[in-house]
Design a protein around this motif. Structure first.
Motif, PDB file in Angstrom:
ATOM      1  N   GLN A 503     -61.345  24.764 -59.121  1.00 58.59           N
ATOM      2  CA  GLN A 503     -61.324  23.930 -57.927  1.00 58.59           C
ATOM      3  C   GLN A 503     -60.182  24.410 -57.028  1.00 58.59           C
ATOM      4  O   GLN A 503     -59.018  24.184 -57.305  1.00 58.59           O
ATOM      5  CB  GLN A 503     -61.129  22.460 -58.306  1.00 58.59           C
ATOM      6  CG  GLN A 503     -62.278  21.886 -59.133  1.00 58.59           C
ATOM      7  CD  GLN A 503     -62.057  20.427 -59.483  1.00 58.59           C
ATOM      8  OE1 GLN A 503     -61.005  19.873 -59.226  1.00 58.59           O
ATOM      9  NE2 GLN A 503     -63.061  19.815 -60.073  1.00 58.59           N
ATOM     10  N   VAL A 588     -63.078  19.031 -52.915  1.00 51.49           N
ATOM     11  CA  VAL A 588     -63.205  20.386 -53.451  1.00 51.49           C
ATOM     12  C   VAL A 588     -64.324  21.117 -52.721  1.00 51.49           C
ATOM     13  O   VAL A 588     -65.370  20.540 -52.422  1.00 51.49           O
ATOM     14  CB  VAL A 588     -63.518  20.338 -54.972  1.00 51.49           C
ATOM     15  CG1 VAL A 588     -63.716  21.743 -55.507  1.00 51.49           C
ATOM     16  CG2 VAL A 588     -62.421  19.624 -55.725  1.00 51.49           C
ATOM     17  N   THR A 590     -66.230  24.702 -53.504  1.00 51.62           N
ATOM     18  CA  THR A 590     -66.294  25.838 -54.430  1.00 51.62           C
ATOM     19  C   THR A 590     -67.297  26.856 -53.927  1.00 51.62           C
ATOM     20  O   THR A 590     -68.080  26.594 -53.017  1.00 51.62           O
ATOM     21  CB  THR A 590     -66.719  25.375 -55.835  1.00 51.62           C
ATOM     22  OG1 THR A 590     -67.989  24.739 -55.731  1.00 51.62           O
ATOM     23  CG2 THR A 590     -65.704  24.385 -56.376  1.00 51.62           C
TER      24      THR A 590
END
Length: 590
Positions: A503, A588, A590
């Motif tokens: 993360q 987050v 990603t």
């Protein structure tokens, strides 16, 4: 070296200040008049207390605005001086500081000032007192120590001499070599203060921003050498007006102050064990009741678990030459935080002797007979500093995995958050004990105010310790610490970490739009940076790519790659990082 300090340099009542100075190990003090008159102890009681504490009372100050006035004003000034001399004698003090006139002077004449100082000297002699005349940097007519000496020389009285104050000389850029023209027995007192290089009026600079020796930009060692060469034999005394020191614990400040004088004496006379700057990082330690979240981060970033310590709940992780120690010992209710830094030094015993000579508080940890001992001290912010010459301690970790190849090369820097109360103390600690150099301070805008940053480093920058001071409103809260690792291929590391589920700290799209326009980067380059939450910076000497992990507890990790001779830290990216950490906690991409 006889050490002394002005009570104005400390917080608290006069009695509290005297106890703090004695406990720290000072030889004497200067009594600041407002400290005496605001207290409920008589001069005789203060005199007896100082005697019981083993402190000499070296100077009573200040007597202001005496000379350069007409006869009517001077007559009243003589009356006022007599009252001051009487108080000094009740204290048992034989030297009174007289400042050059800043408010009431109307006659710009060395002869008049000298004549009036002679009259004051005659009166002082009746009380068994000397007067030390000091040129204030903002004096109305006399603002240069050389002119102050000319006036004292013209006064030609045995009870009239000069006081030399490093701030008043060096803040105005005056050449201290002229001190050699003053006979040593006419230098009645020496006051010392350092200061940062600031562009502001000298009065405000003096009243709010003085520092202890070793924390500012003045050449105090050269100043003291000139004074000693002239024949001065009195105390080296600190007079430091500083808003921080007047709000913090006087005991802590007094120890800090004395350490600065010991360091200064070493700069002048080389009386201590020679400083041996560290040659690199040995390890960084992250401590918590539960370090499992940090273990997940390290695994995703390709660090190798090298085993558990054979006697302690401590594990070692490594990548390249970087070593991270995870410590769960005596850590109940503690979240992950940077608890200790290990340094490699050329001579561990010499560093330990120097730390002891500079009164650095010792960090105590249980070490068994078969384990490698470390030199250890506690930095002002509470971080424990360890040092050794050989990393033999690595063999104390068992049942680990052999280390494989990694784009991670070494620890690049460890960024430590400093409480506002101890920021200057930390600079002096790292300078004096470890011989690190202090870079120029910088200010970074954050969501709640400016963050002040100053990097401490060794000569080849293999050790870099940025010290960050949060805005006072936070009192250090909300500004996490971080460990940065240098990489040989930060893009490959980011891609591997992304595949492993790392993360990243999410960087806003607006940053990449700005980046493209600022540096003229190719679209595919910006797209790759955006995809991996990477940040970019460029200097005339090279460029810099880096990324951040999420924050765990109060610590996060950074991975950097320096291209060419880039030597910075991506400072212009710091506001983006601070805002992302504050506004997107838990968010987050990603």
């Amino acid at each position: 070296m006889k050490t002394s300090i002005a009570t104005v340099s400390l917080s608290g009542s006069l009695v509290e200040k005297l106890h703090a100075c004695a406990a720290a190990g000072f030889d004497g003090v200067e009594i600041f008049e407002p400290d005496l008159i605001a207290g409920d102890h008589s001069p005789e009681e203060i005199r007896q207390l100082a005697r019981r504490l083993g402190l000499s009372l070296d100077l009573y100050q200040p007597l202001r605005d005496l000379e350069g006035v007409d006869d009517a004003v001077f007559a009243d000034n003589l009356r006022r001086a007599g009252a001051t001399f009487a108080t000094a004698r009740r204290l048992g003090i034989d030297t009174v500081l007289v400042c050059s006139n800043v408010a009431t002077a109307t006659i710009d004449s060395d002869e008049v000032s000298a004549q009036q100082l002679r009259r004051v000297g005659e009166l002082a002699a009746e009380y068994g007192v000397r007067i030390a005349f000091e040129a204030l940097a903002w004096g109305r007519f006399i603002d240069d120590y050389r002119r102050a000496w000319r006036v004292v020389e013209l006064a030609a009285h045995p009870n009239v001499g000069v006081c030399l104050d490093s701030f008043h000389v060096l803040s105005r850029g005056h050449d201290p070599s002229g001190i050699a023209d003053i006979p040593g027995d006419k230098i009645f007192y020496l006051q010392l203060a350092d200061a940062p290089a600031l562009s502001m009026d000298v009065l405000s600079w003096s009243r709010h921003h003085r520092l202890f020796p070793g924390e500012g930009s003045f050449d105090l060692a050269g100043f003291v050498r000139h004074t000693l060469a002239a024949g001065y034999t009195g105390p080296l005394s600190l007079e430091v007006f500083n808003d921080t020191f007047r709000q913090t614990d006087p005991g802590h400040t007094a120890v800090h102050a004395l350490r600065s004088l010991v360091w200064l004496d070493d700069q002048v006379a080389h009386t201590l064990t020679e400083a041996t700057p560290p040659t690199g990082f040995d390890f960084v330690e992250i401590k918590a009741e539960d370090t499992s979240e940090v273990e997940v981060l390290l695994t995703q970033l390709g660090f190798t678990p090298r085993g558990r310590h054979r006697t302690k709940p401590v594990s070692l992780w490594s990548a390249g030459a970087a070593r991270v120690v995870l410590n769960e010992q005596q850590a109940r209710d503690q979240v992950p935080h940077v608890a200790a830094i290990g340094l490699q030094v050329p001579d561990a015993e010499a560093t330990s002797r120097r730390a002891a000579e500079l009164m650095a508080p010792v960090a105590y940890r249980r070490t068994y007979a078969a384990e490698q001992p470390f030199g250890a001290a506690v930095a002002p912010d509470g971080t424990e500093m360890f040092w050794s010459s050989e990393p033999a301690w690595v063999a104390e970790f068992e049942r680990g995995v052999p280390q494989g190849p990694s784009p991670v090369a070494a620890i690049d820097h460890v960024n430590l958050t400093q409480p506002w109360q101890t920021a200057e103390d930390a600079v002096l600690f790292l300078t004096s004990v470890f011989g690190l150099s202090a870079g120029e301070p910088a200010e970074v805008p954050g969501p709640t105010g400016l963050v002040r940053s100053q990097v401490m480093h060794n000569a080849d920058k293999s050790v870099r310790l940025p010290l960050n001071v949060a805005p006072h409103i936070l009192d250090g809260a909300g500004l996490p610490q971080h460990v940065a690792f240098s990489c040989t291929d930060v893009l490959a590391l980011a891609r591997a970490a992304q595949a492993a589920g790392l993360q990243f700290l999410a960087i806003p799209d607006n940053y990449y739009d700005y980046l493209s326009g600022r540096f003229g980067l190719a679209e595919d380059t910006v797209a790759e940076l955006r995809e991996l939450n990477l940040l970019y910076d460029r200097s005339p000497h090279g460029h810099f790519i880096h990324f951040y992990t999420r924050t765990v507890g109060t610590v996060f990790l950074e991975f950097v790659q320096r291209f060419g001779a880039y030597d910075g830290y991506g400072t212009d990216n710091a506001p983006v990082r601070l805002a992302a950490q504050r506004g997107r906690l838990g968010t987050v991409r990603t």
